[in-house]
Design an enzyme around this catalytic site. Structure first.
Site, mmCIF file in Angstrom:
data_model
loop_
_atom_site.group_PDB
_atom_site.id
_atom_site.type_symbol
_atom_site.label_atom_id
_atom_site.label_comp_id
_atom_site.label_asym_id
_atom_site.label_seq_id
_atom_site.Cartn_x
_atom_site.Cartn_y
_atom_site.Cartn_z
ATOM 1 N N LYS A 175 60.950 38.761 54.503
ATOM 2 C CA LYS A 175 60.538 39.592 53.266
ATOM 3 C C LYS A 175 61.159 41.004 53.384
ATOM 4 C CE LYS A 175 57.453 36.673 51.543
ATOM 5 N NZ LYS A 175 56.386 36.282 50.708
ATOM 6 N N LYS B 150 63.219 27.027 51.708
ATOM 7 C CA LYS B 150 61.872 26.791 51.478
ATOM 8 C C LYS B 150 61.814 26.993 49.802
ATOM 9 C CE LYS B 150 58.404 29.263 51.881
ATOM 10 N NZ LYS B 150 56.718 29.834 52.069
ATOM 11 N N LYS C 260 57.179 30.475 45.749
ATOM 12 C CA LYS C 260 56.854 30.735 44.358
ATOM 13 C C LYS C 260 57.424 32.014 43.710
ATOM 14 C CE LYS C 260 52.254 31.293 45.614
ATOM 15 N NZ LYS C 260 51.943 32.205 46.833
HETATM 16 P P1 ATP Z 1 55.859 33.832 48.404
HETATM 17 O O1 ATP Z 1 57.004 33.117 47.799
HETATM 18 O O2 ATP Z 1 54.725 34.885 47.485
HETATM 19 O O3 ATP Z 1 55.714 34.311 49.822
HETATM 20 P P2 ATP Z 1 54.736 31.149 48.941
HETATM 21 O O4 ATP Z 1 55.142 30.143 48.030
HETATM 22 O O5 ATP Z 1 55.544 30.972 50.360
HETATM 23 O O6 ATP Z 1 54.738 32.598 48.356
HETATM 24 P P3 ATP Z 1 51.995 31.275 50.264
HETATM 25 O O7 ATP Z 1 50.867 31.975 49.496
HETATM 26 O O8 ATP Z 1 52.719 32.426 51.200
HETATM 27 O O9 ATP Z 1 53.387 30.946 49.269
HETATM 28 O O10 ATP Z 1 51.484 30.035 50.843
HETATM 29 C C1 ATP Z 1 50.304 29.499 50.853
HETATM 30 C C2 ATP Z 1 50.382 27.920 51.441
HETATM 31 O O11 ATP Z 1 51.354 27.186 51.088
HETATM 32 C C3 ATP Z 1 50.712 28.150 52.930
HETATM 33 O O12 ATP Z 1 49.867 27.519 53.874
HETATM 34 C C4 ATP Z 1 52.182 27.906 53.183
HETATM 35 O O13 ATP Z 1 52.339 27.478 54.453
HETATM 36 C C5 ATP Z 1 52.531 26.816 52.152
HETATM 37 N N1 ATP Z 1 53.607 26.548 51.556
HETATM 38 C C6 ATP Z 1 54.291 27.550 51.036
HETATM 39 N N2 ATP Z 1 55.388 27.077 50.372
HETATM 40 C C7 ATP Z 1 55.552 25.830 51.134
HETATM 41 C C8 ATP Z 1 56.781 24.907 51.004
HETATM 42 N N3 ATP Z 1 57.731 24.980 50.367
HETATM 43 N N4 ATP Z 1 56.651 23.598 51.463
HETATM 44 C C9 ATP Z 1 55.055 23.442 52.017
HETATM 45 N N5 ATP Z 1 54.175 24.169 52.091
HETATM 46 C C10 ATP Z 1 54.132 25.533 51.659
#
Ligand code: ATP
Ligand code: LTN
Length: 332
Positions: free
Chosen positions: A115, A197, A200
């Site tokens: 980040k 990964k 969002k």
């Molecule tokens: P950001 O992009 O803002 O960092 P994010 O999409 O990674 O957000 P988080 O709110 O950080 O989402 O994650 C919420 C949950 O979803 C966490 O348990 C995280 O491990 C899971 N998660 C996020 N992205 C993935 C993915 N691509 N595959 C599986 N699990 C995920």
């Protein structure tokens, strides 16, 4: 909620709209244990402001995540659902835990490194402190199980180290949390770059599927999904794109990987990609429709998060009082 039940805690940031990755990696598992466990699920708005957020958007997204928790099967009669900033104990415990977290160990967190390079103009102290606030979230409720995607494993290990250090200096105060990571779906990859990964906050809209995406958008994104030059539909380490699609299709349909490979043997992407798209449309349809309905009923959502915050604050206070006493703060 009975004292004998074990506690589950997890959180999702309202930093954008929820993706298929969030669902398959984490939220899908939230409702399955709500009968046997004391389940607590939080919308972690305080974590979200570690990167710049638009205030009006943040407010909207926070309510949307709550609505999606309900749409994915969480029942407020069984689980505690609340918004992190409504329970001040999270910030209070995180301050104390800061004093039991080493600068060196926090510096090793890969999410911080990722980040910081993504937001090089805003490498704030909150971003660095993010995992300590997450440790506070977990440890406040004497949590035993934390359902998350695999990217959060390092943060849970840090929470365990902090708990162990604190328990060692004083006496047993915190339960040791364990990660609960699904065998399949723990890391759903980007549709635009399957070595990364699905996230969002990706700038490329084609990289992710949102839970609220319309069927035609879902179909288009899957048809465009990046795969590899060799067109066989098999799970393989050197075929990141197609392996990701197979995982998604298998989870969406309940078919095993072997069944999926057999179904598409001798067929190409022209048949496979639309099939994945259709399976995901059907998986997400009820969630999208339920979320849309819930968002029309703001009073109900408000009653859920208010009630949730009251229950959470009561549970959190017990741990925080214990911590304050142990470190030597005067009772007020
Ligand atoms: P950001 O992009 O803002 O960092 P994010 O999409 O990674 O957000 P988080 O709110 O950080 O989402 O994650 C919420 C949950 O979803 C966490 O348990 C995280 O491990 C899971 N998660 C996020 N992205 C993935 C993915 N691509 N595959 C599986 N699990 C995920
Ligand atoms: N850091 C997590 C969100 C999160 C969380 C938590 C998850 C904040 N606090 C406590 C589990 C338990 C993420 O998904 N990025």
């Amino acid at each position: 909620m009975s004292e004998a039940k074990k506690t589950i805690f997890s959180g999702v940031q309202p930093s954008g709209k929820l993706t298929l990755g969030n669902y398959l990696g984490a939220i899908r598992n939230f409702p399955i244990l709500q009968d046997e466990y004391n389940c607590i699920y939080c919308v972690v708005d305080m974590h979200a402001i570690t990167v710049r957020q638009d205030p009006a958007q943040l407010r909207k997204q926070t309510i949307e995540v709550l609505a999606q928790y309900l749409a994915c099967g969480l029942d407020p009669e069984k689980s505690t659902l609340f918004i992190q900033s409504h329970v001040p104990a999270h910030a209070e415990l995180s301050w104390v835990l800061n004093c039991y977290t080493m600068f060196g160990e926090a510096s090793r967190m890969t999410q911080f490194k990722d980040k910081s390079s993504k937001h090089a103009d805003n490498v704030n102290v909150g971003l660095f402190d993010y995992p300590v606030l997450m440790a506070a979230d977990i440890l406040l409720y004497q949590t035993e199980l934390v359902p998350v995607g695999v990217d959060q494993l390092q943060h849970i290990e840090l929470a365990r180290n902090i708990a162990q250090r604190f328990n060692g200096v004083y006496s047993d105060t915190f339960k040791m949390p364990e990660p609960y990571i699904p065998k399949a779906g723990a890391k759903i990859m980007s549709l635009a770059d399957p070595t990364r990964k699905m996230s969002k906050s990706d700038e490329n809209q084609n990289a992710f599927i949102l839970l609220m995406d319309k069927p035609e958008d879902i179909m288009r994104k899957f048809k465009r999904a990046v795969t590899d030059s060799d067109s066989r539909i098999i799970m393989s380490e050197d075929k990141a794109g197609v392996s990701n699609l197979i995982t998604i299709y298998s989870l969406a349909t309940g078919k095993t990987i072997d069944e999926v490979e057999a179904e598409f043997e001798g067929k190409g992407y022209g048949e496979f990609k639309p099939a994945v798209g259709e399976a995901v449309v059907e998986l997400l349809r009820p969630i999208r429709e339920k979320t849309e309905d819930l968002l029309k009923n703001k009073d109900y959502l408000e009653s859920v998060y208010r009630e949730g915050a009251n229950k959470a604050a009561y549970m959190a206070r017990k741990t925080l009082d214990k911590v304050y006493r142990k470190v030597g703060f005067v009772k007020r």
